[in-house]
Enzyme design. Structure first.
Site, PDB file in Angstrom:
ATOM      1  N   PHE A  91       3.197   7.945  17.742  1.00 50.31           N
ATOM      2  CA  PHE A  91       3.174   6.623  18.378  1.00 50.31           C
ATOM      3  C   PHE A  91       4.546   6.179  18.896  1.00 50.31           C
ATOM      4  O   PHE A  91       4.817   4.996  18.982  1.00 50.31           O
ATOM      5  CB  PHE A  91       2.614   5.568  17.418  1.00 50.31           C
ATOM      6  N   LEU A 128      -6.671  -5.534 -25.803  1.00 47.34           N
ATOM      7  CA  LEU A 128      -7.894  -6.174 -25.317  1.00 47.34           C
ATOM      8  C   LEU A 128      -9.051  -5.201 -25.502  1.00 47.34           C
ATOM      9  O   LEU A 128      -9.044  -4.104 -24.947  1.00 47.34           O
ATOM     10  CB  LEU A 128      -7.739  -6.560 -23.843  1.00 47.34           C
ATOM     11  N   CYS A 180      -3.662   3.938   0.993  1.00 46.38           N
ATOM     12  CA  CYS A 180      -4.082   4.497   2.288  1.00 46.38           C
ATOM     13  C   CYS A 180      -5.245   5.471   2.193  1.00 46.38           C
ATOM     14  O   CYS A 180      -5.925   5.708   3.193  1.00 46.38           O
ATOM     15  CB  CYS A 180      -2.900   5.171   2.988  1.00 46.38           C
ATOM     16  N   GLU A 220      -1.284   5.214  26.069  1.00 43.17           N
ATOM     17  CA  GLU A 220      -0.671   3.916  25.779  1.00 43.17           C
ATOM     18  C   GLU A 220      -1.468   2.686  26.238  1.00 43.17           C
ATOM     19  O   GLU A 220      -1.509   1.675  25.531  1.00 43.17           O
ATOM     20  CB  GLU A 220       0.724   3.860  26.410  1.00 43.17           C
ATOM     21  N   ASN A 234      -3.989   3.434 -14.296  1.00 40.58           N
ATOM     22  CA  ASN A 234      -2.601   3.580 -13.839  1.00 40.58           C
ATOM     23  C   ASN A 234      -2.358   2.937 -12.474  1.00 40.58           C
ATOM     24  O   ASN A 234      -1.420   3.289 -11.777  1.00 40.58           O
ATOM     25  CB  ASN A 234      -2.198   5.057 -13.792  1.00 40.58           C
TER      26      ASN A 234
END
Length: 1343
Positions: A811, A416, A49, A1275, A273
């Site tokens: 919301f 690798l 995010c 809305e 990571n």
């Protein structure tokens, strides 16, 4: 292992020395809990995010320079930061010292609403400017590609940041519009529209461009000289870090790394990571030893040779991208064809922050077919160099490298070292393809790399390599296809044979992980077709191919280009007679915008730890319907840091949440009715300990029947909640008999996850006397939380105080479930006598709290040839889940909105809430409106198709027109402004001309199609339950003249506090700088209604006005007596005359109600109107789509704050884009939610916003019912996302018509890439059709 090393790094210029650093601790928790820098936010915990974005600076020994890059703090172990400098949002500027220009501009451009994502946005942009002080728009787009925002719709963020693009030579932001207009000019002088009076000035300037702080490099923190010296003098010793459970070794020398791998072959290697991290952090995978390979220079080496590029395995994806971009510019095209294909893939992989962290080697060796690099690298004939103590060997990167999902043929002790990526040869042609839920920042459903070598000067195939990721557990090479096509001419026969071979060669199991087997196979063949055409085109340019294809095929070869959204925003200026100090009606910055941009704004989990504070973690059901036989927390109680376990038996009061006489258990006692139902909770000293302990609570179940999850199954079982609803106008049955045509159909609409950036949570603090308790809680309904906590504890509400400073988005999702979570947390605090903090992790939040209701609308419609609808009979079914929650009221709203803006004389609506064994669905922005409106618009669309008429014409002729109109529930209203919005929207969108342009485009493009759609809207504002339409406020004036406004509303990004201050400023005639709003507190304003239904400003604004007017009446005599005095003097005089300087305000809203026996009533306070037009383009071969342009005209009455209202319109619309196109919740056949985070569930990112997004507030509109003639706006805009859906459907219809298929076809919402592709039926979808025999369990259910 050697003794622990000392970890040294810097944070915001201050040295940090950790003598016992824990390898499991990530930078996010370290910054927030140990350093107290809470500006860096927790949004998902998995890198999906961008809320936790920070800048890391390191000294690169290979380049001998300091490099700055963004990282995701939730995945960055602190022990990997030795020698690094970290800069957070607090480190670049503050309101106490000096704002950084990035912070100032995002705030002034209204790019911060709830503010939770803002620090991450700021840090992404800041880092870009550190590296490139004058960026291009493309630079900004790439920098912000890994940051999600759920509030703004991204446009205002871009508007603020693009001001940095201004160049001395042009003065332009490089995003100019057609006709030479520059976006910097943006209508500052004001312009007039055809629909406004000559004297009514319309402005397009939401913020002034001429008063920004200049970018000043001297304000930036320098890279600490101490670290520079330390890195240059590095000794070559390894670093050792020892935690409670995990050890980490960071070798400096390659030889040491190989020794470690020989000694500990099962120990994972990490650098970025980004793969191991989420497994350990989110899935509980345990590794006692981890080896960090990021300090070894050989693994980071990049070298160019005669044959191409050799890149170290530990090089980041960003490093690879940078190198490839450079060579593509500097080297002849035929050598870099492969690099161009690779670059195309790299630019879509993850976000910028993840690309800065993730490595090339990690991407390959993760052996996950949805990681896109392997397919293209395999096609390029890359070679891997692996090394161990026993020596080095080279392995070709092909399908044989991957033994199984997540496994390669490398031996455990091997590492690798590097990857050779060769140049392409003159007669080699290469392409890479991918299709995902979202064009960027999303794992692919299918990715492919393809390369063909043609015999020089001919069209004969010498070799062919095709690799697919996503058609099996590993990388797949269709060997037979590749072999059989060698020595053949690259022409139509080869294409036909290739498709036939691929049909047999690519075997996608119906049970493939992730599902979508038919779609994946279709993509595999479609990608080959695209590759065939691309190679033909290039060979024809060389004059060696006789193959040909029609010109209208060409557009299929052009991938959609992601663009930075631009557009116009216009609003009506206030009267020139209005005093300049009166900000009502003027664009004003969000009250907390600067604090949000600097990280100073506090959310509940930013509050410092209370002494002795504990952490709670929920234990949830793993069965959908079962009897609880036993709950055994004994193993959990033995875990380190564990304090106690709480369950139903620990609740001193009522173990239920009561909502309009519908009880719902806090803790399940005897029976569970969904996966994710809370059974108990563990309480521990830290959140990590609580998380681990929760996994050790063992619950024994006995499964019960029945168990079902879908609306269709509920109908079969007749499993419904009461009440059922019915509204009817006219005589539907008679009218259906006389209609010229009858249409019976249905449309399914999936649910939606709230994905507020801040997850749900609360801090419960016992006061130690009289059973008092304070709760610092993220709720939209503090009074309900207070009431429920009191019931659970068995104490009066006057002992419970709820504090709400702000929410990181709500919301509708932070009304009901947060009350239950608060009660559970309060029970734990009561039991332990200590403060307890609850902060749901993203996956648990999505599992426990649920979201928007899925709906099924079944309709029977009578219509005439001219498109007039004479009768409609619609039944709405919603999936309510396992308990009623707010489902009945949501269904009410759907049924009450079913007419939208259309006067259908005979209209019947029924509403049925289905009871299933899923987590209970709850309120979500729109509250049933988007679903109710969607079904009616589907009716209009389908009638238009069957009449052969433009949908816009059918909508127009059925629209309410009479000045005194009545809804189907007999509420009177005037549709004039709705019709004005509709007409102005079509005019501003240039609808008719663009419709013709769309038709022309479709006639000349076979594999790309466009669609355009426009819809009007009538949306009821307020609660249909009249008692909720009330507002309260408390206004205090202090002797220094300052004013404190407190009200019952909740600030969650919509700007309710900002508008309250504007209103108070107007009434009291004091500057807004003298007015402050502190928090929402049940101790100050009791019994407040929820902040919902687009009614917050209406209710709170009126209450604030009422309180201020009371105060002014008290002060009026003093003002008249001493008119020469100042405000402060009047206030002081009032104090000395013992005049109260505190007043409560109250607004008793309208008596709305519906008599459901009669099916009529004044359901809403008033209606907000609007209209929206959107144009899209689809790729018929992949299902991808691009949102080209959207125009919205919105009636908000007289806007109190045009900047905030336009922000609400844009943010709501983009949320609607997600609802109707890409946001797809997936439940397993066992009722388990599988989409539990941003890696599986995709909300709109920057790439999903229409390239042109224009929003205009209707001029000369007034609403006599609400505060200062304004209208609620939160809305309604969500539904406008449906214009994208209907435009997509029109584009699909164009493709189907061209193929001789019907233009009437089913399409459920959301219109995902899979649904678009499979609806564009062609020879490739037929090849992918599954065998009809044998019933396989579906991967997921349409619930």
């Amino acid at each position: 292992m050697s003794s622990p090393s000392e970890l040294i790094f810097f944070v915001n210029g201050k040295k940090v020395v950790e003598k016992n650093a824990d390898p499991e601790e990530v930078l996010l928790s370290f910054l927030r809990r140990k350093v107290g820098l809470t500006g860096t936010k927790y949004g998902c915990g998995g890198g999906g995010c961008g809320a936790c974005t920070v800048m890391v600076s390191t000294y690169d020994r290979n380049q001998r320079t300091v490099v700055h890059y963004t990282v995701i703090a939730c995945l960055q172990p602190i022990v990997t930061l030795h020698g690094a400098a970290v800069v957070t949002v607090e480190g670049i500027g503050s309101t106490k010292t000096k704002l950084h220009p990035v912070q100032e501009r995002i705030a002034k451009a209204h790019g911060s609403q709830c503010g939770f994502c803002t620090p991450g946005m700021v840090m992404s942009m800041y880092t870009l400017l550190r590296n490139k002080p004058q960026p291009t728009m493309e630079d900004i787009r790439e920098a912000l590609g890994g940051n999600l925002c759920r509030c703004t719709g991204y446009r205002p963020i871009i508007d603020g940041f693009k001001t940095f693009c201004e160049s001395e030579s042009s003065g332009c932001c490089q995003n100019g519009r057609a006709g030479g207009e520059c976006c910097l000019e943006n209508g500052a002088k004001g312009s007039k529209t055809n629909n406004s009076k000559e004297s009514d000035q319309i402005s397009q300037e939401l913020f002034p461009m001429d008063c920004f702080l200049p970018l000043d490099p001297s304000q930036d923190l320098i890279f600490p000289p101490e670290l520079m010296i330390m890195e240059k003098k590095v000794s070559g010793d390894a670093l050792y870090f020892q935690g409670e459970r995990v050890n980490l070794v960071a070798p400096f020398k390659l030889s040491h790394l190989l020794e470690l791998k020989a000694e500990h072959p099962s120990a994972p290697l990490i650098v970025g990571n980004t793969t191991i991290g989420p497994k350990m952090l989110l899935k509980g995978v345990y590794h006692p030893l981890v080896i960090y390979a990021g300090r070894i220079s050989e693994l980071k080496a990049v070298t160019w040779g005669e044959t191409g590029l050799t890149v170290g395995a530990a090089c980041s994806l960003s490093t690879l991208q940078k190198e490839v971009e450079k060579v593509v510019v500097e080297t002849e095209e035929e050598k870099t064809r492969g690099y161009r294909a690779l670059l195309q893939t790299l630019r879509c992989l993850a976000g910028k922050q993840i690309r800065n962290m993730a490595t090339v080697g990690g991407n390959i060796l993760s052996a996950n077919p949805k990681y896109d690099l392997s397919s293209v690298l395999a096609a390029l004939d890359c070679t891997l160099h692996v090394i161990s103590k026993d020596g080095m060997r080279s392995i070709p990167l092909d399908e044989k490298l991957f033994a199984d999902f997540g496994k390669t043929v490398l031996r455990p002790e091997e590492v690798l070292l590097s990857i050779d990526i060769p140049y392409t040869k003159p007669w080699e042609f290469v392409a890479a393809y991918r299709q995902a839920q979202r064009r960027e920042f999303a794992f692919s459903f299918l990715n492919a790399g393809m390369k063909v070598a043609i015999k020089e000067g001919t069209d004969v195939v010498e070799s062919l390599s095709i690799y697919y990721g996503g058609v099996g557990p590993t990388l797949v090479k269709p060997k037979l296809t590749c072999q059989q096509l060698v020595s053949r001419s690259w022409g139509e026969d080869l294409l036909s044979e290739g498709c036939r071979l691929l049909k047999e060669d690519v075997d996608v199991s119906p049970s493939i992980h992730g599902g979508r087997a038919e779609f994946r196979k279709t993509l595999a063949i479609s990608f080959f077709f695209k590759f065939y055409m691309q190679v033909v085109l290039e060979m024809r340019e060389r004059g060696v191919s006789d193959a040909d294809f029609p010109l209208e095929y060409l557009s299929a070869l052009k991938p959609f280009k992601n663009e930075v959204p631009q557009g116009q925003q216009s609003f009506q200026l206030v009267s020139e007679a209005q005093p300049s100090a009166d900000l009502v009606g003027r664009p004003s910055m969000h009250q907390s915008a600067f604090q949000q941009a600097t990280g100073e704004a506090k959310y509940y989990d930013d509050l410092p730890l209370v002494q002795g504070e504990l952490f709670i973690f929920m234990v949830t059901s793993t069965r959908a319907h079962a009897k609880i036989i036993n709950i055994d927390p004994s193993e959990a109680l033995k875990m380190p840091g564990m304090v106690t376990f709480v369950s139903a038996g620990d609740v001193p009061g009522a173990n239920c949440r009561l909502w309009f006489n519908n009880p719902e258990e806090l803790f399940a006692e005897e029976e569970v009715v969904c996966v994710g139902q809370i059974i108990g909770a563990v309480v521990a000293e830290s959140r990590e300990q609580a998380r681990r302990a929760a996994k050790e609570v063992h619950v024994t179940y006995h499964d019960l029947q029945p168990v079902f999850f879908t609306i269709e199954d509920a109908i079969r079982h007749e499993s419904y909640f009461e009440p059922k609803r019915k509204v009817e106008r006219g005589d539907v049955d008679e009218a259906l008999k006389t209609a010229e045509h009858i249409l019976e159909d249905e449309i399914y609409m999936g649910g939606q996850e709230h994905f507020y950036m801040e997850t749900q949570g609360v801090i419960a603090v016992p006061k130690g006397e009289h059973e008092e308790m304070d709760l610092f809680v993220a709720t939209q309904h503090a009074a309900f939380t207070q009431e429920l906590v009191g019931m659970a504890l068995g104490v009066d509400s006057n002992k419970i105080t709820c504090h709400v400073k702000r929410l990181g988005g709500g919301f509708g999702g932070k009304v009901m479930k947060i009350a239950s979570l608060s009660a559970i947390t309060a029970v734990a605090a009561h039991k332990t006598g200590r403060a307890v903090r609850c902060c749901l992790e993203r996956g648990d939040d999505m599992l426990i709290t649920s979201g928007r209701h899925p709906f099924l609308g079944k309709y029977k419609v009578g219509y005439n040839n001219d498109g007039t609808i004479v009768a409609a009979d619609i039944t709405y079914y919603s999936n309510g889940g396992s308990t009623l929650d707010e489902s009945a009221f949501i269904m009410d709203k759907a049924v009450l909105h079913m007419d939208n803006g259309y006067k259908i004389p005979n209209l019947r609506g029924r509403g049925v809430v289905c009871k299933t064994y899923l987590p209970s669905y709850t309120a979500f922005r729109g509250f049933g409106g988007p679903q109710g409106l969607m079904v009616m618009e589907s009716v209009l669309h389908e009638v238009a198709v069957r009449c052969g008429l433009p949908a816009e014409k059918v909508r127009d002729i059925n629209m309410y027109r009479e000045e005194q109109s009545y809804t189907h529930h007999k509420q009177p209203f005037n549709p004039t402004d709705m019709v004005r919005c509709w007409d102005e929207c079509l005019e501003r969108a240039n609808y008719q001309d663009r419709l013709r342009a769309v038709q022309l485009f479709n006639s000349s493009n076979r594999w790309k199609k466009r669609g355009i759609s426009a819809v009007p809207q009538k949306f009821g504002v307020g609660f249909s339950k009249g008692f909720c339409n009330q507002g309260a406020a408390l206004v205090n004036i202090y002797k220094d003249g300052s004013v404190l406004v407190t009200h019952g509303g909740t600030e969650m990004g919509q700007g309710i506090n900002t508008k309250a201050i504007q209103i108070a400023s107007r009434v009291l005639k004091v500057p807004v700088s003298s007015i402050f709003t502190k928090e929402t507190c049940t101790g100050n304003v009791p019994n407040a209604a929820p902040s919902a239904a687009s009614f917050g400003t209406d209710a709170v604004g009126m209450a604030v006005k009422d309180a201020c007017e009371k105060l002014m009446r008290r002060l009026q005599p003093l003002m008249e007596k001493n008119p020469q005095n100042t405000w402060k003097q009047w206030v002081n005089e009032a104090f000395f005359q013992k005049t109260s300087l505190s007043a409560t305000g109250f607004f008793m809203g309208p008596p709305t109600d519906v008599d459901w026996e009669k099916g009529e009533g004044q359901a809403y306070y008033y209606f907000t109107f609007g209209a929206c037009c959107s144009e899209v383009e689809i790729d018929c071969l992949t299902g991808d789509h691009k949102n080209i342009r959207t125009d919205i005209v919105m009636d908000v009455g007289k806007s109190i704050n045009p900047a905030l209202d336009i922000g609400q319109v844009e943010g709501g619309f983009v949320q609607g884009v997600g609802l109707y196109t890409i946001e797809e919740l997936q439940f397993s056949p066992d009722g388990v939610l599988m989409t539990r985070g941003p890696s599986q569930y995709k909300v709109p990112a920057l790439c999903d916003v229409p390239a042109e997004l224009n929003v205009h507030l209707l001029a000369n509109a007034e609403n006599p019912h609400a505060i200062y003639l304004s209208k609620g706006i939160g809305e309604p805009p969500v539904f406008f996302g449906s214009t994208i859906f209907f435009a997509i459907k029109a584009a699909i219809a164009a493709a189907r018509t061209e193929r001789g298929l019907g233009d009437a076809f089913p399409l459920s919402s959301p219109a995902t890439a899979e649904k678009i592709r499979m609806a564009c039926q062609d020879e490739f979808t037929k090849m992918a059709s599954p065998p009809t025999d044998g019933a396989m369990a579906p991967w997921c259910l349409d619930v």
